[in-house]
Write a protein that holds these residues in place. Structure first.
Motif, PDB file in Angstrom:
ATOM      1  N   SER A   1      41.351  42.273-134.963  1.00  0.00           N
ATOM      2  CA  SER A   1      41.314  42.819-136.305  1.00  0.00           C
ATOM      3  C   SER A   1      40.288  43.819-136.429  1.00  0.00           C
ATOM      4  N   THR A   2      40.695  44.989-136.906  1.00  0.00           N
ATOM      5  CA  THR A   2      39.481  46.039-137.293  1.00  0.00           C
ATOM      6  C   THR A   2      38.920  45.686-138.688  1.00  0.00           C
ATOM      7  N   ILE A   3      37.835  45.504-138.423  1.00  0.00           N
ATOM      8  CA  ILE A   3      36.978  44.973-139.725  1.00  0.00           C
ATOM      9  C   ILE A   3      35.984  45.917-140.420  1.00  0.00           C
ATOM     10  N   PHE A   4      36.101  47.220-139.669  1.00  0.00           N
ATOM     11  CA  PHE A   4      35.131  48.300-140.347  1.00  0.00           C
ATOM     12  C   PHE A   4      35.712  49.432-139.810  1.00  0.00           C
ATOM     13  N   LYS A   5      35.861  50.560-140.931  1.00  0.00           N
ATOM     14  CA  LYS A   5      35.931  51.920-140.349  1.00  0.00           C
ATOM     15  C   LYS A   5      35.230  52.869-141.311  1.00  0.00           C
ATOM     16  N   THR A   6      34.421  53.782-140.977  1.00  0.00           N
ATOM     17  CA  THR A   6      33.597  54.735-141.611  1.00  0.00           C
ATOM     18  C   THR A   6      34.795  55.450-142.530  1.00  0.00           C
ATOM     19  N   GLN A   7      34.166  56.054-143.715  1.00  0.00           N
ATOM     20  CA  GLN A   7      34.928  56.751-144.576  1.00  0.00           C
ATOM     21  C   GLN A   7      35.215  58.132-143.922  1.00  0.00           C
ATOM     22  N   LYS A   8      34.521  58.738-143.107  1.00  0.00           N
ATOM     23  CA  LYS A   8      34.711  60.062-142.268  1.00  0.00           C
ATOM     24  C   LYS A   8      36.009  59.556-141.324  1.00  0.00           C
ATOM     25  N   TRP A   9      36.721  60.455-141.081  1.00  0.00           N
ATOM     26  CA  TRP A   9      38.062  60.187-140.409  1.00  0.00           C
ATOM     27  C   TRP A   9      37.771  60.364-138.826  1.00  0.00           C
ATOM     28  N   MET A  10      38.533  59.698-137.994  1.00  0.00           N
ATOM     29  CA  MET A  10      38.652  59.910-136.598  1.00  0.00           C
ATOM     30  C   MET A  10      39.379  61.488-136.393  1.00  0.00           C
ATOM     31  N   ASP A  11      39.076  62.079-135.566  1.00  0.00           N
ATOM     32  CA  ASP A  11      39.791  63.390-134.956  1.00  0.00           C
ATOM     33  C   ASP A  11      40.081  64.283-136.376  1.00  0.00           C
ATOM     34  N   ASP A  12      38.910  64.530-136.993  1.00  0.00           N
ATOM     35  CA  ASP A  12      39.076  65.289-138.250  1.00  0.00           C
ATOM     36  C   ASP A  12      38.714  66.798-137.732  1.00  0.00           C
ATOM     37  N   TYR A  13      39.789  67.484-137.590  1.00  0.00           N
ATOM     38  CA  TYR A  13      39.420  68.735-137.032  1.00  0.00           C
ATOM     39  C   TYR A  13      39.283  69.803-138.226  1.00  0.00           C
ATOM     40  N   SER A  14      39.115  69.367-139.277  1.00  0.00           N
ATOM     41  CA  SER A  14      39.001  70.084-140.500  1.00  0.00           C
ATOM     42  C   SER A  14      37.490  70.032-140.910  1.00  0.00           C
ATOM     43  N   ALA A  15      36.801  69.226-140.252  1.00  0.00           N
ATOM     44  CA  ALA A  15      35.443  69.356-140.661  1.00  0.00           C
ATOM     45  C   ALA A  15      34.718  70.594-140.592  1.00  0.00           C
ATOM     46  N   SER A  16      33.426  70.733-141.211  1.00  0.00           N
ATOM     47  CA  SER A  16      32.763  71.972-141.119  1.00  0.00           C
ATOM     48  C   SER A  16      32.278  72.501-139.639  1.00  0.00           C
ATOM     49  N   ASP A  17      31.863  71.407-139.092  1.00  0.00           N
ATOM     50  CA  ASP A  17      31.122  71.794-137.776  1.00  0.00           C
ATOM     51  C   ASP A  17      32.144  72.001-136.501  1.00  0.00           C
ATOM     52  N   MET A  18      33.625  71.934-137.128  1.00  0.00           N
ATOM     53  CA  MET A  18      34.650  72.000-136.133  1.00  0.00           C
ATOM     54  C   MET A  18      35.183  73.511-136.228  1.00  0.00           C
ATOM     55  N   ARG A  19      34.605  74.529-137.242  1.00  0.00           N
ATOM     56  CA  ARG A  19      35.133  75.700-137.333  1.00  0.00           C
ATOM     57  C   ARG A  19      34.645  76.523-136.009  1.00  0.00           C
ATOM     58  N   CYS A  20      35.368  77.507-135.874  1.00  0.00           N
ATOM     59  CA  CYS A  20      35.084  78.429-134.632  1.00  0.00           C
ATOM     60  C   CYS A  20      35.822  79.846-134.982  1.00  0.00           C
ATOM     61  N   GLY A  21      34.960  80.873-134.219  1.00  0.00           N
ATOM     62  CA  GLY A  21      35.356  82.178-134.735  1.00  0.00           C
ATOM     63  C   GLY A  21      35.634  82.777-135.775  1.00  0.00           C
ATOM     64  N   ASP A  22      34.657  82.246-136.814  1.00  0.00           N
ATOM     65  CA  ASP A  22      35.045  82.629-138.122  1.00  0.00           C
ATOM     66  C   ASP A  22      34.114  83.537-138.743  1.00  0.00           C
ATOM     67  N   LEU A  23      33.282  84.174-138.160  1.00  0.00           N
ATOM     68  CA  LEU A  23      32.038  84.835-138.732  1.00  0.00           C
ATOM     69  C   LEU A  23      32.099  86.177-137.954  1.00  0.00           C
ATOM     70  N   THR A  24      31.598  87.143-138.747  1.00  0.00           N
ATOM     71  CA  THR A  24      31.370  88.484-138.206  1.00  0.00           C
ATOM     72  C   THR A  24      29.826  88.773-137.757  1.00  0.00           C
ATOM     73  N   GLU A  25      29.539  89.613-137.052  1.00  0.00           N
ATOM     74  CA  GLU A  25      28.371  90.061-136.629  1.00  0.00           C
ATOM     75  C   GLU A  25      27.466  90.210-137.733  1.00  0.00           C
ATOM     76  N   ALA A  26      27.937  91.108-138.969  1.00  0.00           N
ATOM     77  CA  ALA A  26      27.247  91.155-140.206  1.00  0.00           C
ATOM     78  C   ALA A  26      26.987  90.066-140.785  1.00  0.00           C
ATOM     79  N   GLN A  27      27.719  89.121-140.950  1.00  0.00           N
ATOM     80  CA  GLN A  27      27.436  87.679-141.412  1.00  0.00           C
ATOM     81  C   GLN A  27      26.291  86.791-140.805  1.00  0.00           C
TER      82      GLN A  27
END
Length: 302
Positions: free
Chosen positions: A28-54
């Protein structure tokens, strides 16, 4: 027992309130955090999205490496360093390199700089292994037995009555078990979730984690699932097998790099540029950990 009014008596057993309570089924799974497993949309999962100027204007990342300049794709000399007394007058044009060579040199420096965060212990090798995974793994999830061992050790060694999820879960099991029927009532399942909420989920932000390699590889965690795999009750004693599944992200978001405690280190500056610069775009990845622990207790123990 109750009796029919008929002349012939027929006996019907009356179920008690205890017998009417259904037993919680396991696993029986008795606890899950509100944040999802395998959340590839999270802000720290971004990549290659900023220019040199930024990267330069928004995050003040003009100078990130003592070995190479990723903006001009040139090797650096010792006089290129900001702390050099000659840097303003005697800066020399370095040797030109390819973008692939530049990335390789940055990853080598990334690994070298990581050693100050992983000075000793059985987990000190993990950060270099994870940096290499970022370089070559193409965002595939990362697993290592050492991470599982570190998680289990953290859970077992946490002896805080107020914070340990293991201890709080033990108390909830003891008080919630129907000792006469030898089961845990399904209607009391929420007690187990609340017990977890009262505690502190396993993390690696203790003082020793600053030096043993776990603080830099995991530190905080993103998502946690806790499952009771089995519960055995006999002779006023119980034994629960509890499984922790924990996931973290090996990646940086904008909030991370804007904090002085991170931005001041070349380690994090290199990490952010390798991940977020649109000319590199090395992918962050999921770090997966699992641990199974036993919780043993008795009905009348103090």
């Amino acid at each position: 027992m109750i009796y029919t009014p008929a002349s012939r008596r027929v006996l019907f057993p009356v179920k008690t309130s205890t017998e009417l309570m259904a037993a919680l089924q396991f696993p029986s799974t008795i606890f899950k955090t509100q944040k999802w497993m395998d959340d590839y949309s999270a802000s720290d999962m971004r990549c290659g999205d900023l220019t040199e100027a930024q990267l330069k204007s928004r995050y003040r990342l003009d100078y990130i490496s003592d070995r190479v300049d990723p903006w001009t794709l040139t090797r650096r000399s010792s006089m290129d360093r900001p702390q050099s007394m000659f840097c303003c007058n005697l800066r020399r044009a370095g040797e030109k390199i390819t973008r692939q060579q530049c990335a390789a040199m940055l990853f080598d420096e990334f690994r070298s700089l990581s050693r100050k965060f992983s000075l000793y212990g059985p987990y000190s090798h993990l950060i270099e292994k994870m940096i290499t995974h970022m370089q070559n793994g193409n965002d595939t999830p990362f697993r290592d037995m050492s991470l599982d061992r570190a998680l289990k050790e953290q859970i077992i060694r946490d002896s805080s009555e107020k914070n340990s999820t293991r201890i709080l879960l033990s108390k909830a099991l003891k008080t919630g078990i129907d000792w006469e029927s030898k089961h845990f009532p399904a209607e009391k399942q929420d007690r187990l979730r609340k017990a977890i909420l009262e505690g502190r989920l396993p993390k690696f932000d203790r003082f020793q984690d600053n030096f043993n390699g776990m603080g830099i590889t995991v530190h905080d965690t993103w998502a946690t699932h806790i499952t009771i795999k089995s519960l055995h009750i006999e002779n006023d004693r119980y034994r629960a097998v509890v499984h922790y599944k924990v996931q973290d992200h090996f990646g940086l978001d904008s909030d991370d790099i804007t904090k002085t405690k991170f931005n001041q280190f070349h380690f994090f500056r290199i990490w952010f540029v390798l991940q977020r610069y649109n000319q590199f775009g090395f992918k962050p990845f999921m770090t997966n950990m699992e641990a199974t622990v036993e919780i043993i207790g008795a009905r009348n123990e103090i």
